[in-house]
Design a protein around this motif. Structure first.
Motif, PDB file in Angstrom:
ATOM      1  N   ASP A   1      19.922 -42.311   5.060  1.00 41.63           N
ATOM      2  CA  ASP A   1      18.699 -42.799   5.715  1.00 41.63           C
ATOM      3  C   ASP A   1      18.024 -41.624   6.411  1.00 41.63           C
ATOM      4  OD1 ASP A   1      16.727 -43.984   7.166  1.00 41.63           O
ATOM      5  OD2 ASP A   1      17.974 -45.590   7.970  1.00 41.63           O
ATOM      6  N   LEU A   2      17.009 -41.064   5.769  1.00 43.02           N
ATOM      7  CA  LEU A   2      16.389 -39.851   6.306  1.00 43.02           C
ATOM      8  C   LEU A   2      15.703 -40.096   7.639  1.00 43.02           C
ATOM      9  CD1 LEU A   2      14.914 -38.053   3.171  1.00 43.02           C
ATOM     10  CD2 LEU A   2      17.062 -37.663   4.356  1.00 43.02           C
ATOM     11  N   ASP A  46      18.847 -46.775  16.419  1.00 43.19           N
ATOM     12  CA  ASP A  46      18.266 -47.125  15.125  1.00 43.19           C
ATOM     13  C   ASP A  46      16.748 -47.233  15.265  1.00 43.19           C
ATOM     14  OD1 ASP A  46      20.763 -47.278  13.987  1.00 43.19           O
ATOM     15  OD2 ASP A  46      20.976 -49.429  14.342  1.00 43.19           O
ATOM     16  N   PRO A  47      16.008 -47.080  14.151  1.00 43.04           N
ATOM     17  CA  PRO A  47      14.547 -47.269  14.230  1.00 43.04           C
ATOM     18  C   PRO A  47      14.187 -48.696  14.618  1.00 43.04           C
ATOM     19  CG  PRO A  47      15.189 -46.139  12.194  1.00 43.04           C
ATOM     20  CD  PRO A  47      16.453 -46.646  12.824  1.00 43.04           C
ATOM     21  N   LEU A  48      12.902 -48.939  14.804  1.00 46.39           N
ATOM     22  CA  LEU A  48      12.428 -50.274  15.170  1.00 46.39           C
ATOM     23  C   LEU A  48      12.889 -51.320  14.167  1.00 46.39           C
ATOM     24  CD1 LEU A  48       8.721 -49.741  16.313  1.00 46.39           C
ATOM     25  CD2 LEU A  48      10.628 -50.502  17.729  1.00 46.39           C
ATOM     26  N   ALA A  49      13.311 -52.477  14.697  1.00 46.22           N
ATOM     27  CA  ALA A  49      13.665 -53.597  13.835  1.00 46.22           C
ATOM     28  C   ALA A  49      12.405 -54.235  13.259  1.00 46.22           C
ATOM     29  CB  ALA A  49      14.470 -54.620  14.624  1.00 46.22           C
ATOM     30  N   ARG A  50      12.593 -55.028  12.210  1.00 51.81           N
ATOM     31  CA  ARG A  50      11.448 -55.684  11.573  1.00 51.81           C
ATOM     32  C   ARG A  50      10.928 -56.851  12.399  1.00 51.81           C
ATOM     33  NH1 ARG A  50      10.580 -54.538   6.258  1.00 51.81           N
ATOM     34  NH2 ARG A  50       9.689 -56.606   5.918  1.00 51.81           N
ATOM     35  N   HIS A  51      11.759 -57.391  13.267  1.00 51.74           N
ATOM     36  CA  HIS A  51      11.346 -58.501  14.125  1.00 51.74           C
ATOM     37  C   HIS A  51      11.918 -58.270  15.520  1.00 51.74           C
ATOM     38  CE1 HIS A  51       9.994 -60.730  10.573  1.00 51.74           C
ATOM     39  NE2 HIS A  51      11.138 -60.400  10.009  1.00 51.74           N
ATOM     40  N   ALA A  52      11.273 -58.852  16.515  1.00 51.15           N
ATOM     41  CA  ALA A  52      11.748 -58.741  17.896  1.00 51.15           C
ATOM     42  C   ALA A  52      11.528 -60.076  18.598  1.00 51.15           C
ATOM     43  CB  ALA A  52      11.010 -57.626  18.637  1.00 51.15           C
ATOM     44  N   ASP A  95      10.159 -44.080  20.697  1.00 55.34           N
ATOM     45  CA  ASP A  95       9.644 -42.749  21.027  1.00 55.34           C
ATOM     46  C   ASP A  95      10.104 -41.680  20.042  1.00 55.34           C
ATOM     47  OD1 ASP A  95      12.289 -42.333  21.651  1.00 55.34           O
ATOM     48  OD2 ASP A  95      11.987 -42.044  23.794  1.00 55.34           O
ATOM     49  N   GLY A  96      10.678 -42.107  18.920  1.00 52.07           N
ATOM     50  CA  GLY A  96      11.170 -41.170  17.918  1.00 52.07           C
ATOM     51  C   GLY A  96      12.632 -40.847  18.052  1.00 52.07           C
ATOM     52  N   VAL A  97      13.228 -41.222  19.182  1.00 50.53           N
ATOM     53  CA  VAL A  97      14.658 -40.994  19.416  1.00 50.53           C
ATOM     54  C   VAL A  97      15.337 -42.286  19.842  1.00 50.53           C
ATOM     55  CG1 VAL A  97      16.345 -39.780  20.863  1.00 50.53           C
ATOM     56  CG2 VAL A  97      14.367 -38.554  19.975  1.00 50.53           C
ATOM     57  N   LEU A  98      14.771 -42.956  20.855  1.00 45.28           N
ATOM     58  CA  LEU A  98      15.346 -44.186  21.386  1.00 45.28           C
ATOM     59  C   LEU A  98      14.322 -45.313  21.351  1.00 45.28           C
ATOM     60  CD1 LEU A  98      17.218 -42.751  24.516  1.00 45.28           C
ATOM     61  CD2 LEU A  98      18.289 -43.661  22.449  1.00 45.28           C
ATOM     62  N   VAL A  99      14.811 -46.527  21.186  1.00 48.12           N
ATOM     63  CA  VAL A  99      13.978 -47.723  21.252  1.00 48.12           C
ATOM     64  C   VAL A  99      14.136 -48.323  22.647  1.00 48.12           C
ATOM     65  CG1 VAL A  99      13.667 -50.071  20.385  1.00 48.12           C
ATOM     66  CG2 VAL A  99      14.085 -48.189  18.791  1.00 48.12           C
ATOM     67  N   CYS A 131       2.908 -44.631  20.931  1.00 50.45           N
ATOM     68  CA  CYS A 131       4.190 -44.812  20.251  1.00 50.45           C
ATOM     69  C   CYS A 131       4.162 -46.110  19.456  1.00 50.45           C
ATOM     70  CB  CYS A 131       5.342 -44.822  21.255  1.00 50.45           C
ATOM     71  SG  CYS A 131       5.290 -46.178  22.445  1.00 50.45           S
ATOM     72  N   PRO A 132       4.896 -46.166  18.339  1.00 55.47           N
ATOM     73  CA  PRO A 132       4.972 -47.402  17.548  1.00 55.47           C
ATOM     74  C   PRO A 132       5.693 -48.499  18.322  1.00 55.47           C
ATOM     75  CG  PRO A 132       5.707 -45.487  16.277  1.00 55.47           C
ATOM     76  CD  PRO A 132       5.609 -45.053  17.703  1.00 55.47           C
TER      77      PRO A 132
END
Length: 436
Positions: free
Chosen positions: A60-61, A232-238, A261-265, A426-427
């Motif tokens: 997972d890049l 882990d990156p953002l989940a698809r649902h929250a 923030d690119g490192v932590l959610v 940030c996303p």
């Protein structure tokens, strides 16, 4: 540096080595980050160690990039600590952080797939030792796979069985590692810069049991469980349960999404105590869902006058709730605000909304499909839902670097947007509205 061909025992060596370190040092003094780029599960068991603060166990890049970004941030953080206390080494600090060991299996795969990030690992190899950060790099072929600058800062070389005498010479200065028979996995030579020593690695019989014992010992000694270095990156649902809540959070800070923030959610909040907020996105992107979530949170606090305006077949309809003179602030939530914000609109809501946007005692949260200057000028905080049309998304204020990180699936996810606050962006993944 560790080298060895397939079946030579690299994985067993790494597992045995890390477990030995974990048995001798507590989680307060030693942390691990594992990166496995052969698509296997070498470090899956070690992820359960109380010392582990990060694990990338597949190809997972995006996850690997997060790990490398986190490692660089940690390096900078430690440099700042050392500089602030005017010492030369991290162990001279008043409260030195734990040593961090970064273990990378199949380094050549990481180098081939993420070549732009190699300079960060070069910095880790050259600066990390004085900052308590150490690097273990494993590869099948050491020739040409590791940068000369990185190799120059690696004082310990371990070579298991290799197929080419030149590879053995490259790493330990003698050809003997190429003469190790295939039926002796774990046999290796270690070169510390002065002499080369043969040894036979001991395999761990029951990895999981040993890890459970280490964890029991850590809990018995009340060792603090370290925070993850990256997530882990953002989940698809929250959902609401995914957000971290604190008992002393101010009423005007609405937790509404998970932010990356690119490192932590972490949990993102909207502050409705001062300035207006714009919600911009196409139909079906999640604007109304977000407005309803904010309305429910504010209704539950009971600390402000809440107005909710929405579009109906008979025009704009407003629910004023239960206004009270006891509240100093009014929060006006407006859905489908494109028509009232039209500069040529003559509707009563248009004039009232323009006045509210300029009133310091009123916070307007307005949702529109298209940005207007009247709204953007008054809304330093925005939640934008990108459409995939890059020029339009850039006009919303979304930085190009964030758009580059969006995949095709991200554009179709309900609630996937970008939080823009002043010069920061940030996303985010907005929570699903659970109803009143």
């Amino acid at each position: 540096m560790v080298a060895g061909t397939t079946g030579s025992g690299k994985s067993e060596l790494l597992i045995s080595w890390c477990l030995s370190l974990a048995m001798q040092h507590s989680p307060d003094d030693l942390h691990f980050v594992f990166l496995d780029f052969k698509g296997g599960s070498t470090f899956n068991a070690l992820e359960q160690l109380p010392h582990t603060v990060g694990n990338v166990c597949d190809l997972d890049l995006s996850h690997a990039v997060r790990a490398l970004n986190a490692i660089e941030q940690e390096l900078i953080r430690r440099e700042t600590l050392v500089s602030a206390e005017r010492v030369s080494r991290f162990d001279q600090l008043a409260n030195p952080p734990a040593r961090l060991v970064v273990v990378i299996d199949e380094f050549h795969a990481l180098r081939d797939r993420l070549p732009d990030y190699m300079q960060r690992l070069n910095r880790l190899a050259s600066l990390g030792r004085s900052l308590g950060m150490h690097l273990i790099v494993c590869t099948q072929n050491p020739m040409g796979q590791v940068h000369a600058d990185m190799k120059a800062n690696m004082s310990l070389s371990i070579c298991l069985r290799v197929t080419d005498q030149m590879q053995s010479n490259e790493l330990i200065g003698i050809r003997d590692a190429a003469l190790i028979p295939p039926h002796m996995p774990g046999a290796a030579y270690c070169n510390d810069g002065q002499r080369t020593t043969p040894f036979l690695c001991s395999a761990v019989r029951d990895v999981n049991q040993l890890i459970r014992n280490i964890d029991t010992a850590a809990r018995f000694h009340a060792c603090k469980h370290p925070d993850l270095l990256f997530s882990d990156p953002l989940a698809r649902h929250a959902t609401q349960s995914d957000l971290s809540t604190t008992t002393n959070r101010p009423w005007h800070e609405i937790p509404f999404a998970l932010a990356d923030d690119g490192v932590l959610v972490h949990t993102a909040v909207l502050d409705v105590s001062q300035q207006n907020i714009a919600i911009i996105g196409a139909y079906g992107s999640g604007k109304t869902n977000l407005l309803l979530h904010c309305a429910r949170w504010l209704y539950d606090t009971g600390r402000a006058n809440i107005r909710f305006t929405r579009k109906s077949e008979h025009g704009m309809v407003t629910d004023d709730g239960r206004p009270s003179s006891l509240y100093e602030r009014t929060i006006w939530i407006v859905d489908d605000a494109d028509d009232p914000l039209n500069p040529f609109s003559t509707s009563p809501e248009a004039n009232e909304l323009r006045e509210a946007l300029a009133n310091p005692n009123i916070t307007v949260i307005a949702a529109t499909e298209k940005p207007t200057s009247a709204l953007l000028d008054r809304c330093p905080t925005r939640v934008a839902f990108p459409s995939g049309e890059r020029s339009n998304d850039l006009m919303l204020g979304i930085p190009g670097a964030i758009l580059d990180g969006f995949s095709a699936d991200d554009y179709t996810l309900h609630g996937r947007g970008v939080l823009i606050q002043q010069a920061k962006a940030c996303p985010i993944q907005c929570v699903e509205f659970q109803g009143f």
